[in-house]
Design an enzyme around this catalytic site. Structure first.
Site, PDB file in Angstrom:
ATOM      1  N   VAL A  30       0.837  -1.193   0.000  1.00 18.04           N
ATOM      2  CA  VAL A  30       0.000   0.000   0.000  1.00 18.04           C
ATOM      3  C   VAL A  30       0.878   1.252   0.000  1.00 18.04           C
ATOM      4  O   VAL A  30       1.950   1.284   0.612  1.00 18.04           O
ATOM      5  CB  VAL A  30      -0.954   0.013   1.210  1.00 18.04           C
ATOM      6  CG1 VAL A  30      -1.953  -1.123   1.110  1.00 18.04           C
ATOM      7  CG2 VAL A  30      -0.189  -0.054   2.513  1.00 18.04           C
ATOM      8  N   ASN A  42       0.603  -6.831   7.821  1.00 18.84           N
ATOM      9  CA  ASN A  42       1.924  -6.221   7.686  1.00 18.84           C
ATOM     10  C   ASN A  42       1.791  -4.775   7.209  1.00 18.84           C
ATOM     11  O   ASN A  42       1.193  -4.517   6.170  1.00 18.84           O
ATOM     12  CB  ASN A  42       2.767  -7.021   6.691  1.00 18.84           C
ATOM     13  CG  ASN A  42       4.217  -6.573   6.661  1.00 18.84           C
ATOM     14  OD1 ASN A  42       4.522  -5.407   6.482  1.00 18.84           O
ATOM     15  ND2 ASN A  42       5.129  -7.514   6.823  1.00 18.84           N
ATOM     16  N   ILE A  66       3.748  -2.750   5.778  1.00 16.28           N
ATOM     17  CA  ILE A  66       4.379  -2.433   4.503  1.00 16.28           C
ATOM     18  C   ILE A  66       3.660  -3.121   3.341  1.00 16.28           C
ATOM     19  O   ILE A  66       3.744  -2.676   2.200  1.00 16.28           O
ATOM     20  CB  ILE A  66       5.865  -2.843   4.524  1.00 16.28           C
ATOM     21  CG1 ILE A  66       6.618  -2.018   5.562  1.00 16.28           C
ATOM     22  CG2 ILE A  66       6.530  -2.659   3.171  1.00 16.28           C
ATOM     23  CD1 ILE A  66       8.074  -2.389   5.710  1.00 16.28           C
ATOM     24  N   GLU A  67       2.918  -4.160   3.640  1.00 23.02           N
ATOM     25  CA  GLU A  67       2.240  -4.908   2.582  1.00 23.02           C
ATOM     26  C   GLU A  67       0.784  -4.449   2.425  1.00 23.02           C
ATOM     27  O   GLU A  67       0.493  -3.543   1.680  1.00 23.02           O
ATOM     28  CB  GLU A  67       2.364  -6.405   2.843  1.00 23.02           C
ATOM     29  CG  GLU A  67       3.827  -6.873   2.800  1.00 23.02           C
ATOM     30  CD  GLU A  67       3.979  -8.358   3.018  1.00 23.02           C
ATOM     31  OE1 GLU A  67       3.307  -9.144   2.320  1.00 23.02           O
ATOM     32  OE2 GLU A  67       4.784  -8.754   3.892  1.00 23.02           O
ATOM     33  N   MET A  68      -0.132  -5.018   3.184  1.00 16.69           N
ATOM     34  CA  MET A  68      -1.544  -4.676   3.007  1.00 16.69           C
ATOM     35  C   MET A  68      -2.073  -3.762   4.110  1.00 16.69           C
ATOM     36  O   MET A  68      -3.114  -3.125   3.954  1.00 16.69           O
ATOM     37  CB  MET A  68      -2.364  -5.962   2.884  1.00 16.69           C
ATOM     38  CG  MET A  68      -1.874  -6.814   1.722  1.00 16.69           C
ATOM     39  SD  MET A  68      -2.526  -8.497   1.681  1.00 16.69           S
ATOM     40  CE  MET A  68      -3.999  -8.237   0.709  1.00 16.69           C
TER      41      MET A  68
END
Length: 321
Positions: free
Chosen positions: A70, A110, A112-114
């Site tokens: 994201v 996470n 940094i991810e979703m």
């Protein structure tokens, strides 16, 4: 025989008069998981789905060294293939999770991810009439942390492959696509190349952790299994990945440092040419392998033979720059 699921496109949406896109109703736990896997509703800004980093056309891996989450944030690890994970006993490169159910929720939360707390995802699904109906039909209950993880894991367990030139050769002695070069490469894989010491079993992984010489002590955040166990013996160790469909999953290594299989073979042949002063490197790599260029090509051809036929038309893998 492992179950095959031709999931090379996202689940289907079709337009309707409602503001909520109409989803194709799943008929079991795995197809519900497939819907979730491809749905960006799982990310905080509704732009990232599991399939954003585990792309079907690349054997459910990514063609970038590290994936974007994201807000365009980038991670530090290469997204591994989500295929052929049914028998795996560790998840993630450092093995911090042991089941697919545990793994399924990790990227969602996470930052940094979703970047979406599962509690918030559950609230979103509560407000989504179709998902509420789907969960009630399949589980007899509302969406919750447990059944969301179970659904996604059930879908991932369908992504098993065994239809390769190598498998056909082993089962039927068919040399049509597994010729002399591939056969020589198999011998190199098992012996001179020392690949079989770490990559064996049906999916070509021993589910172990090995230090192949990528860690030189400069960044403890990239020290692999050590982050989980805090044991010095685990410094620089990462999970040995399976090799099925490896032709489709470039770039390679936990950090995506190699763009081609040839580069990977060159690395294993003489790792000191790539990483100086590595720490705790496996003794298997103490000396150069001494592979000739012909032997390297034969080994590469053997590795290419591990690719499922569903990817045959897409065999020219393009690495994202």
């Amino acid at each position: 025989m492992k179950r095959l699921l031709l999931a090379l496109i996202a689940p289907f949406y079709f337009a309707c008069g409602d503001s909520e896109p109409q989803l194709k109703a799943p008929h079991n736990e795995a197809t519900l998981g497939e819907l979730l896997f491809f749905d960006p509703i799982l990310s905080s800004d509704s732009t990232i789905s599991c399939a954003s980093c585990h792309k079907p056309e690349f054997a459910f891996a990514d063609n970038a060294a590290v994936s974007k989450g994201v807000g365009g944030q980038t991670g530090t690890r290469n997204a591994p293939s989500a295929m052929n994970q049914d028998a795996r006993i560790f998840q993630f490169w450092d093995g911090r999770m042991e089941t697919l159910e545990e793994q399924a929720l990790g990227p969602i939360e996470n930052p940094i991810e979703m970047n979406l707390p599962v509690s918030e995802l559950i609230n979103r699904l509560y407000k989504h009439k179709q998902y509420m109906a789907f969960f009630n039909a399949i589980y007899g209950e509302k969406p919750n942390r447990n059944n969301i993880a179970k659904a996604i894991a059930a879908f991932e367990r369908t992504l098993e492959t065994t239809d390769t030139p190598f498998d056909n050769y082993m089962k039927n002695n068919d040399t049509t696509e597994f010729g002399k070069s591939e056969q020589r490469g198999q011998d190199i894989f098992n012996n001179k190349g020392k690949c079989f010491d770490c990559h064996f079993g049906p999916d070509f992984t021993a589910d172990q952790f090995r230090n192949i010489g990528l860690f030189n002590g400069k960044d403890l955040n990239d020290s692999g299994r050590f982050i989980v166990t805090r044991k010095l013996i685990d410094l620089g160790k990462f999970k040995t990945p399976g090799l099925r469909n490896i032709a489709m999953t470039a770039p390679y290594m936990h950090n995506g440092m190699h763009k081609t299989l040839h580069e990977v073979i060159d690395y294993y042949d003489e790792p000191d040419k790539f990483i100086k002063n590595s720490i705790n490197r496996d003794t298997l790599l103490n000396k150069p392998l001494g592979l000739t260029e012909i032997e390297k090509k034969d080994l590469e051809n053997f590795l290419l033979s591990l690719t499922d036929r569903r990817f045959k038309k897409d065999s020219r893998h393009v690495v994202q720059k």
